[in-house]
Design a protein around this motif. Structure first.
Motif, PDB file in Angstrom:
ATOM      1  N   HIS A 100       0.827  -1.215   0.000  1.00 30.79           N
ATOM      2  CA  HIS A 100       0.000   0.000   0.000  1.00 30.79           C
ATOM      3  C   HIS A 100       0.861   1.265   0.000  1.00 30.79           C
ATOM      4  N   LEU A 103       1.854   1.999  -3.482  1.00 30.53           N
ATOM      5  CA  LEU A 103       0.741   2.598  -4.234  1.00 30.53           C
ATOM      6  C   LEU A 103       0.675   4.093  -3.964  1.00 30.53           C
ATOM      7  N   ILE A 104       0.781   4.449  -2.687  1.00 30.51           N
ATOM      8  CA  ILE A 104       0.718   5.865  -2.301  1.00 30.51           C
ATOM      9  C   ILE A 104       1.871   6.632  -2.959  1.00 30.51           C
ATOM     10  N   ASP A 105       3.044   6.026  -2.950  1.00 30.64           N
ATOM     11  CA  ASP A 105       4.220   6.687  -3.541  1.00 30.64           C
ATOM     12  C   ASP A 105       4.275   6.549  -5.065  1.00 30.64           C
ATOM     13  N   GLU A 106       3.322   5.828  -5.630  1.00 29.57           N
ATOM     14  CA  GLU A 106       3.283   5.576  -7.074  1.00 29.57           C
ATOM     15  C   GLU A 106       4.572   4.937  -7.590  1.00 29.57           C
ATOM     16  N   HIS A 142      -3.856   0.871 -14.275  1.00 28.72           N
ATOM     17  CA  HIS A 142      -4.952   0.884 -13.303  1.00 28.72           C
ATOM     18  C   HIS A 142      -5.213  -0.521 -12.768  1.00 28.72           C
ATOM     19  N   TRP A 143      -5.192  -1.464 -13.671  1.00 25.12           N
ATOM     20  CA  TRP A 143      -5.412  -2.864 -13.289  1.00 25.12           C
ATOM     21  C   TRP A 143      -4.305  -3.357 -12.345  1.00 25.12           C
ATOM     22  N   SER A 146      -4.650  -1.595  -8.928  1.00 26.04           N
ATOM     23  CA  SER A 146      -5.823  -2.098  -8.198  1.00 26.04           C
ATOM     24  C   SER A 146      -5.557  -3.490  -7.636  1.00 26.04           C
ATOM     25  N   SER A 147      -4.875  -4.308  -8.421  1.00 26.45           N
ATOM     26  CA  SER A 147      -4.558  -5.663  -7.967  1.00 26.45           C
ATOM     27  C   SER A 147      -3.647  -5.623  -6.743  1.00 26.45           C
ATOM     28  N   LEU A 149      -3.461  -3.218  -4.588  1.00 24.79           N
ATOM     29  CA  LEU A 149      -4.297  -2.748  -3.471  1.00 24.79           C
ATOM     30  C   LEU A 149      -5.047  -3.920  -2.849  1.00 24.79           C
ATOM     31  N   LEU A 150      -5.681  -4.727  -3.696  1.00 28.22           N
ATOM     32  CA  LEU A 150      -6.464  -5.863  -3.208  1.00 28.22           C
ATOM     33  C   LEU A 150      -5.582  -6.894  -2.507  1.00 28.22           C
ATOM     34  N   ASP A 153      -4.717  -5.905   0.943  1.00 24.43           N
ATOM     35  CA  ASP A 153      -5.812  -6.226   1.867  1.00 24.43           C
ATOM     36  C   ASP A 153      -5.744  -7.685   2.302  1.00 24.43           C
ATOM     37  N   GLU A 191       1.798   6.960   8.513  1.00 23.34           N
ATOM     38  CA  GLU A 191       1.693   7.041   7.048  1.00 23.34           C
ATOM     39  C   GLU A 191       0.857   8.252   6.639  1.00 23.34           C
ATOM     40  N   TYR A 192      -0.187   8.491   7.415  1.00 19.49           N
ATOM     41  CA  TYR A 192      -1.070   9.619   7.110  1.00 19.49           C
ATOM     42  C   TYR A 192      -0.316  10.945   7.254  1.00 19.49           C
ATOM     43  N   VAL A 195       2.045  11.238   4.213  1.00 18.98           N
ATOM     44  CA  VAL A 195       1.409  11.645   2.953  1.00 18.98           C
ATOM     45  C   VAL A 195       0.891  13.087   3.066  1.00 18.98           C
TER      46      VAL A 195
ATOM     47  N   ILE B 104     -10.664   2.130  -6.352  1.00 19.21           N
ATOM     48  CA  ILE B 104     -10.458   1.423  -7.618  1.00 19.21           C
ATOM     49  C   ILE B 104     -11.335   2.046  -8.710  1.00 19.21           C
ATOM     50  N   HIS B 142      -4.503  13.384  -4.396  1.00 17.21           N
ATOM     51  CA  HIS B 142      -3.619  12.284  -4.006  1.00 17.21           C
ATOM     52  C   HIS B 142      -3.680  12.057  -2.498  1.00 17.21           C
ATOM     53  N   SER B 146      -5.116   8.705  -0.787  1.00 18.40           N
ATOM     54  CA  SER B 146      -4.193   7.941   0.063  1.00 18.40           C
ATOM     55  C   SER B 146      -4.779   7.770   1.461  1.00 18.40           C
ATOM     56  N   LEU B 149      -7.348   5.099   1.428  1.00 17.85           N
ATOM     57  CA  LEU B 149      -6.680   3.790   1.362  1.00 17.85           C
ATOM     58  C   LEU B 149      -6.254   3.348   2.764  1.00 17.85           C
ATOM     59  N   LEU B 150      -5.601   4.256   3.487  1.00 15.48           N
ATOM     60  CA  LEU B 150      -5.107   3.934   4.830  1.00 15.48           C
ATOM     61  C   LEU B 150      -6.258   3.642   5.794  1.00 15.48           C
ATOM     62  N   LEU B 156     -10.468  -2.589   8.037  1.00 22.75           N
ATOM     63  CA  LEU B 156     -10.270  -4.030   7.851  1.00 22.75           C
ATOM     64  C   LEU B 156      -9.663  -4.632   9.123  1.00 22.75           C
ATOM     65  N   ASP B 199     -10.898  -3.334 -16.910  1.00 13.79           N
ATOM     66  CA  ASP B 199      -9.703  -2.856 -17.598  1.00 13.79           C
ATOM     67  C   ASP B 199      -9.333  -3.722 -18.797  1.00 13.79           C
TER      68      ASP B 199
END
Lengths: 371, 371
Positions: A100, A103-106, A142-143, A146-147, A149-150, A153, A191-192, A195, B104, B142, B146, B149-150, B156, B199
């Motif tokens: 994650h 993802l945030i940092d791209e 994007h795919w 997203s993957s 990210l999932l 989780d 993390e919050y 960012v 997503i 962003h 983010s 997401l967090l 969860l 996608d």
């Protein structure tokens, strides 16, 4: 006569034990994944691969502390199998955070190799349907993201499952779940702030950046493993609390030293892109400290992606040294290590001597580390 | 004489019980969040607000089943408090999925109001440092995404914590953790197929879309609550398994009906933007079915964001009706409901009569629903 050092396990043996358990955990889930279709099984296989490339610092801390306590007869320890399970869970938690965080940092790479999103972007499955549409690349990205990210989780879930199922008595289960809960909450809070600083949504100050450092790194990378090792070894609340303090100081020292290495060492020595923190304009404690000095306007102008060059990198090194920020942060690292050492060398046997020995040796290596 | 219906709790009472527990759970964490700084406390407050706007379908299912079993003397039930806790945890799990699902889908609203990311983008905290830099909007987005997401990770975690701490005996804890594990895994697998279809990374087929529907919606929204209610009520493995089957069929019917409503009903009746599925080119079972017909080339040309108009929307409604896809999906809904009904009306008392009564009443409302 056996010395203390010899009674502790060989680091390579420990490494193998953790790798084996991690592999077994992922393998069990992989069979489950296959029941949800071949597409998902492929994603799982890539994830499983990506989960197993780490240095295993955190699980090794769990087992080092556990083994250290076990070397004394004083504690009412759980089976070593349980400790190995939890050590693997800590690595999975780390992996979930990395997925994650990237993802945030791209980011599409980590330590020079493609991360999960990066490897998905270039995977066969993702290119087989690719046409000549210019939107294809955007869709694939994007795919892939997203993957990741999932799967983050799912890794977070898996880590929690191991904690929830650990074969320990109810009081220890409660302690472990409390620990996991505060750990995830603090890490998310850290993390919050990170960012929020990166996106200029809050004002950077040195205390805030140090708080962020502690919450984002020290808590889950050091405090969690040390306290967890103590709980599973059956150590008391006082020992756990002290080890938590040691972990916090050690973790802050570790992250500050990381910032220093990134700023002042050659890239070959620490594995990151040379000057990447400078180029990204990353809000480290070093930079937050430099903000307080007269050199700041000069430093500020040189940082960030616009027109960044190797020359500006070297000029920044010079300025961060001259303004005194480097000295301040180096002193902080020494102070944090010293506080941790003082806790470990208290002569009241609250923390088993083998545990102290293990951690003092680790700290000695850390002070000299260049990567 | 008390009738079965009367013995079940008033839906408004149940709603209040769940809302109160959810609020208490969030409040406890909110105090913890405040210890991590004011910035994080603000984020938590917004998240807590966003978590509490749902219709609570899933927790009401948990309690409906639990109360139904409790109305018979045959089961060895846990305290109702435990069931309410777990019902609230199921809502938190749903909220976590929504947060990540909206990321997503790049959505900033849900059911017409801003979601967490949407409300962050326009929050005071995020605008106070805003200058005139054109990059500001990108940064704020962003940051908002983010943060969502967090917070999804934290929700969860919270859901898992409630499951792990539930005061139940070890065998029930294992059953519940197994259920949570397969639920999260299936939901992630379903979401992954969904994003892979959206996608264009995998080829859409009707079986695949139906699989996706089941895994992404039926599993966590219906199968999980029904099975969970049964476990906490002390019902046996056979009752749990049958209720799982009921939940699966009910969940598929629910999602297919949602697709039909979105395609054929006025937006005032179902709360979504008129034709939003058509405009997004969403890969629903209805569309997957239409792919198999001669009308597909016509239908394909009208779907998707490019040049979409109300006229194309109405033409699509007409075509999806004429090609037979609407009839097929409507028949599927009826079939799924019928299978569920058949399981519930078996005369062997495996599922308590009050539970059957509760679910049959729910299904009767569902068949007639237009929102």
């Amino acid at each position: 006569m056996t010395t203390m050092r010899e009674r502790l396990r060989n680091p390579e043996t420990v490494q193998t034990e953790i790798t084996t358990r991690l592999h077994a955990l992922m393998q069990a889930k992989s069979t489950q994944a296959a029941a949800h279709g071949s597409h998902f099984a492929e994603l799982w296989a890539l994830t499983s691969q990506a989960a197993q490339g780490g240095k295993l610092l955190r699980p090794r801390l769990v087992l080092g502390v556990f083994d250290g306590f076990r070397a004394t007869a004083a504690t009412n320890t759980h089976p070593r199998e349980t400790a190995i399970d939890l050590a693997a869970a800590v690595e999975l938690l780390h992996f979930a955070f990395l997925l994650h965080d990237d993802l945030i940092d791209e980011d599409l790479t980590r330590r020079g190799v493609p991360n999960l999103a990066g490897s998905l972007v270039t995977s066969v499955a993702s290119t087989q349907l690719q046409g000549s549409d210019p939107g294809d690349e955007t869709r694939r990205m994007h795919w892939a993201r997203s993957s990741a990210l999932l799967m983050g989780d799912l890794m977070l879930t898996l880590a929690h499952q191991v904690f929830a199922r650990a074969r320990v008595a109810d009081p220890e289960r409660s302690r472990m779940l409390d620990l996991l809960d505060t750990t995830v909450t603090e890490t998310v809070a850290g993390e919050y702030i990170d960012v929020s600083l990166a996106d200029a949504q809050i004002t950077p100050t040195l205390p805030l950046v140090l708080d962020m450092t502690r919450m984002k790194t020290a808590t889950y990378s050091f405090e969690l493993p040390l306290r967890l090792g103590a709980i599973v070894a059956g150590a008391g609340a006082l020992a756990e609390q002290r080890l938590g303090d040691v972990g916090r100081h050690l973790g802050i020292a570790f992250q500050l030293q990381d910032d220093l290495l990134s700023a002042f060492e050659q890239s070959e020595r620490h594995g990151k892109d040379q000057f990447s923190d400078f180029r990204e304009g990353k809000e480290t404690a070093l930079i937050a400290c430099a903000r307080l000095t007269n050199e700041w306007p000069l430093i500020e102008r040189l940082m960030g992606p616009t027109n960044f060059s190797e020359e500006s990198g070297r000029a920044l090194q010079q300025l961060l040294h001259e303004c005194g920020a480097r000295d301040v942060i180096e002193a902080m690292v020494r102070d944090q290590i010293e506080i941790a050492e003082n806790i470990l060398t208290r002569d009241d046997h609250v923390i088993a001597p083998e545990v102290c020995q293990f951690l003092l040796a680790l700290m000695a290596r850390m002070v000299g580390r260049q990567s």
